[in-house]
Design an enzyme around this catalytic site. Structure first.
Site, PDB file in Angstrom:
ATOM      1  N   LYS A  19     -10.409  12.522   8.286  1.00 14.31           N
ATOM      2  CA  LYS A  19     -10.020  12.065   9.787  1.00 14.31           C
ATOM      3  C   LYS A  19     -10.012  13.426  10.460  1.00 14.31           C
ATOM      4  O   LYS A  19      -9.824  14.443  10.040  1.00 14.31           O
ATOM      5  CB  LYS A  19      -8.384  11.644   9.514  1.00 14.31           C
ATOM      6  N   ASP A  33       1.507   6.501   5.618  1.00 16.32           N
ATOM      7  CA  ASP A  33       0.669   5.085   5.068  1.00 16.32           C
ATOM      8  C   ASP A  33       1.007   4.715   3.706  1.00 16.32           C
ATOM      9  O   ASP A  33       0.230   3.862   3.074  1.00 16.32           O
ATOM     10  CB  ASP A  33      -0.737   5.976   4.754  1.00 16.32           C
ATOM     11  N   ASP A  41      -2.890  10.152   3.984  1.00 14.38           N
ATOM     12  CA  ASP A  41      -4.222   9.649   4.312  1.00 14.38           C
ATOM     13  C   ASP A  41      -4.969  10.626   4.689  1.00 14.38           C
ATOM     14  O   ASP A  41      -4.849  10.506   6.197  1.00 14.38           O
ATOM     15  CB  ASP A  41      -4.316   8.243   4.635  1.00 14.38           C
ATOM     16  N   GLU A  64      -9.468   3.680   2.073  1.00 14.10           N
ATOM     17  CA  GLU A  64      -8.959   3.859   0.749  1.00 14.10           C
ATOM     18  C   GLU A  64      -7.880   2.853   0.215  1.00 14.10           C
ATOM     19  O   GLU A  64      -7.618   2.313  -0.877  1.00 14.10           O
ATOM     20  CB  GLU A  64      -8.420   5.145   0.292  1.00 14.10           C
ATOM     21  N   ASP A  99     -12.146   6.810   3.679  1.00 11.40           N
ATOM     22  CA  ASP A  99     -10.981   6.532   4.486  1.00 11.40           C
ATOM     23  C   ASP A  99     -10.755   5.151   4.630  1.00 11.40           C
ATOM     24  O   ASP A  99      -9.543   4.630   4.690  1.00 11.40           O
ATOM     25  CB  ASP A  99     -11.456   7.091   5.859  1.00 11.40           C
ATOM     26  N   LYS A 148       0.998  -1.344  -0.092  1.00  7.62           N
ATOM     27  CA  LYS A 148       0.146  -0.142   0.010  1.00  7.62           C
ATOM     28  C   LYS A 148       0.852   1.148  -0.064  1.00  7.62           C
ATOM     29  O   LYS A 148       1.781   1.327   0.934  1.00  7.62           O
ATOM     30  CB  LYS A 148      -1.019  -0.151   1.304  1.00  7.62           C
ATOM     31  N   ARG A 166      -7.541  -0.450   0.843  1.00  4.04           N
ATOM     32  CA  ARG A 166      -8.217  -1.700   0.290  1.00  4.04           C
ATOM     33  C   ARG A 166      -8.476  -1.562  -1.104  1.00  4.04           C
ATOM     34  O   ARG A 166      -8.414  -2.220  -1.915  1.00  4.04           O
ATOM     35  CB  ARG A 166      -9.118  -2.323   1.273  1.00  4.04           C
TER      36      ARG A 166
HETATM   37  N1  BES Z   1      -4.455   4.482   6.886  1.00  3.69           N
HETATM   38  C1  BES Z   1      -5.488   3.937   7.458  1.00  3.69           C
HETATM   39  C2  BES Z   1      -4.906   3.175   8.649  1.00  3.69           C
HETATM   40  C3  BES Z   1      -4.133   3.471   9.816  1.00  3.69           C
HETATM   41  C4  BES Z   1      -4.661   4.019  11.113  1.00  3.69           C
HETATM   42  C5  BES Z   1      -2.634   3.327   9.758  1.00  3.69           C
HETATM   43  C6  BES Z   1      -3.582   4.283  11.966  1.00  3.69           C
HETATM   44  C7  BES Z   1      -2.010   3.710  10.448  1.00  3.69           C
HETATM   45  C8  BES Z   1      -2.233   3.996  11.625  1.00  3.69           C
HETATM   46  C9  BES Z   1      -6.588   3.575   6.782  1.00  3.69           C
HETATM   47  O1  BES Z   1      -6.621   3.947   5.508  1.00  3.69           O
HETATM   48  C10 BES Z   1      -8.109   3.763   7.441  1.00  3.69           C
HETATM   49  O2  BES Z   1      -8.258   5.012   7.474  1.00  3.69           O
HETATM   50  N2  BES Z   1      -8.744   2.964   7.736  1.00  3.69           N
HETATM   51  C11 BES Z   1      -9.877   3.119   8.436  1.00  3.69           C
HETATM   52  C12 BES Z   1     -10.658   2.080   8.094  1.00  3.69           C
HETATM   53  C13 BES Z   1     -12.379   2.049   8.193  1.00  3.69           C
HETATM   54  C14 BES Z   1     -12.799   3.535   7.739  1.00  3.69           C
HETATM   55  C15 BES Z   1     -13.127   1.128   8.049  1.00  3.69           C
HETATM   56  C16 BES Z   1      -9.925   3.076   9.989  1.00  3.69           C
HETATM   57  O3  BES Z   1      -8.928   2.301  10.347  1.00  3.69           O
HETATM   58  O4  BES Z   1     -10.493   3.460  10.599  1.00  3.69           O
HETATM   59 ZN    ZN Z   2      -5.053   4.691   4.576  1.00  2.00          ZN
HETATM   60 ZN    ZN Z   3      -7.637   5.805   5.335  1.00  2.00          ZN
END
Ligand code: BES
Ligand code: ZN
Ligand code: ZN
Length: 489
Positions: free
Chosen positions: A267, A278, A260, A339, A337, A255, A341
């Site tokens: 966020k 990220d 992000d 994104e 968010d 990834k 996947r």
């Molecule tokens: N990049 C984030 C995940 C992340 C969180 C990485 C903290 C490193 C530290 C990812 O893209 C994300 O935002 N995931 C969401 C998924 C949700 C919307 C289903 C999450 O973890 O809140």
């Molecule tokens: Zn992310």
């Molecule tokens: Zn994200």
């Protein structure tokens, strides 16, 4: 810091700081030799310094041996010691030497301890890893910094083999490369820059192909393009191939979200602050290929990453949108968010269809839920190859970059189906089983190739320093993947 080897008696070597280890109440062979020449050390150790884990003590040799100062590092109880103990001890010793004695030469006899389950080469390798990882600082943006004066010019590893020291040097150097990429501010490391970093591997015989936005459109990576729509900076899709001649072709997919923001499902400030990290999956893959190419491992590896920012610009993809993908499956966006996947789905499908590997491993900072489940101790894994998962578990234990397997039952896979499209980029039950939902979504884009998904969101970044990590990117994955690839055949 230059890393060299010298073949000499510990009592004959000239340097500023001579580093030696001891278990609780047991002197190492080096310390015994030093003790015979300096007569004070043995009594000193017995009275005052017991060798407890993480303890340190230094004393001047007053010219009795050529080393000016001996720095002793406690290794704790022998029965509990592992290679990780030595890695930590080396990092602590480096910091102690740097803090007290600036700009000097250090000699390490730390690997010369009686750790029966590990060879001297293994011990020497991990001490070099600890020294180099412990020395790491991300200080390129500091113009005034007194710490910059605290440097170790030279590390000399006493009586170790070239192979072991070189391996330690290359593995830790590559880990520091991943850290540098992660720590670089997102405005300076755009997808284009990240692709340029991959291009640098060409000098080690890696074939690197970079697709820009127009070419990505031609390839039909629609999911990657959808995530990119809110961003001013264009995406890149990168393939790196290192063929050292292995029987099996392994694909590593990363990834590569260089920032992000969350997109329109933006966020909050705290959540966004570290989101330059990220692209940690892509960084680990660039660094691992750097490592195996430099070590000339006899393996065939393709590294692939899809890179974009996730921004809420006026053309951004929207919650509720249905987008297309390289594989042809349609994706309903439950949350912009999630994104990672979405972008990975194209990278995985392209890898399977076009590169036809025998096995795929993806690394992604995919879900915050992974740290809720596992803390910062080990990464999450799941997938369809139980063979690769068990090998990754073994490599994780050997390198202390450990992984823990999540369940992947069919009921979970049901939860990423969409009412109006083929797949949904959220779980049906909102944030329940968040890490597994990420994996199940990805599973819909790998049709038959044995595959493992590794969620590194919880281990890619440290908020406070540990023995050999600093605050910031950890470079997790380089040691693990290198060990895995080394032991593949
Ligand atoms: N990049 C984030 C995940 C992340 C969180 C990485 C903290 C490193 C530290 C990812 O893209 C994300 O935002 N995931 C969401 C998924 C949700 C919307 C289903 C999450 O973890 O809140
Ligand atoms: Zn992310
Ligand atoms: Zn994200």
């Amino acid at each position: 810091m230059e890393v060299l080897i010298e073949k000499k008696k510990v009592t004959d070597v000239a340097c500023d700081v001579l580093i030696a280890g001891l278990f609780e109440e047991e002197l190492s062979a080096s310390l015994k030799e030093i003790g015979e020449k300096t007569d004070n050390i043995v009594s000193f150790v017995n009275k005052d310094f017991k060798g407890e884990l993480k303890s340190r003590r230094s004393f001047p040799t007053n010219g009795k041996i050529p080393a000016k100062v001996v720095l002793m590092v406690g290794l704790g109880k022998k029965a509990e010691a592992t290679l990780e103990t030595l890695r930590n001890a080396a990092a602590l010793a480096l910091k102690a030497a740097r803090d007290i004695y600036t700009g000097r030469i250090i000699v390490s006899a730390l690997h010369d301890v009686d750790l029966p389950n590990y060879s001297v080469d293994e011990r020497a390798q991990v001490t070099v890893e600890g020294f180099v990882l412990g020395e790491y600082r991300f200080d390129k943006y500091k113009t005034v910094d007194i710490d910059k004066q605290k440097i170790v010019d030279k590390l000399i590893v006493l009586n170790a083999s070239d192979v072991a020291v070189n391996k330690g040097k290359v593995i830790s150097g590559s880990t520091c490369l991943a850290r540098d990429l992660i720590n670089e501010p997102a405005s300076n490391l755009t997808p284009e820059q990240l692709a340029n970093e991959a291009k640098k591997l060409e000098k080690f015989g890696v074939k690197v192909t970079v697709f820009d936005k127009k070419e990505i459109e031609k390839l039909g990576l629609h999911a990657l393009l959808a995530v990119n729509r809110g961003s001013v900076n264009e995406p890149r899709f990168v393939i790196m191939e290192y063929d050292g001649g292995g029987k099996k072709k392994v694909a590593l997919v990363g990834k590569g979200i260089t920032f992000d923001s969350g997109g329109l499902d933006i966020k909050n400030a705290d959540g966004m602050l570290t989101m330059k990290c990220d692209m940690g999956g892509a960084a680990a893959i660039i660094a691992t290929i750097n490592c195996i190419a430099k070590l000339r491992l006899p393996v065939h590896v393709v590294g692939v990453f899809a890179s974009t920012e996730n921004m809420p610009g006026e053309n951004a993809y929207k919650p509720g949108d249905v987008i297309s993908s390289y594989l042809g499956k349609t994706i309903e966006i439950g949350n912009t968010d999630a994104e990672g996947r979405v972008v990975l789905s194209d990278a995985l499908a392209y890898t399977e269809k076009k590169l036809k590997p025998d096995c795929i491993i993806d690394l992604a900072t995919l879900t915050g839920a992974c740290s809720i489940a596992l803390g910062r101790v080990c990464a999450g894994v799941m997938g369809t190859s139980s063979d690769a998962i068990s090998k990754l578990k073994e490599s994780g234990l050997a390198t202390n970059e450990r992984v823990w397997e999540f369940p992947f039952y069919k009921e979970y896979h049901e939860m990423v189906k969409s009412d109006i499209a083929d797949v949904y980029n959220m779980g049906k039950y909102a944030r329940e089983a968040g890490t597994i939902m990420g994996g199940c979504f990805l599973a819909a884009f790998v049709e038959k190739t044995p595959w493992v998904h590794m969620d590194i969101a919880n281990v890619d970044w440290d908020e406070s320093p540990t023995d050999y990590n600093v605050k910031g990117g950890t470079g997790f994955g380089v040691r693990l993947l290198t060990h895995f690839l080394e032991n593949l055949n």
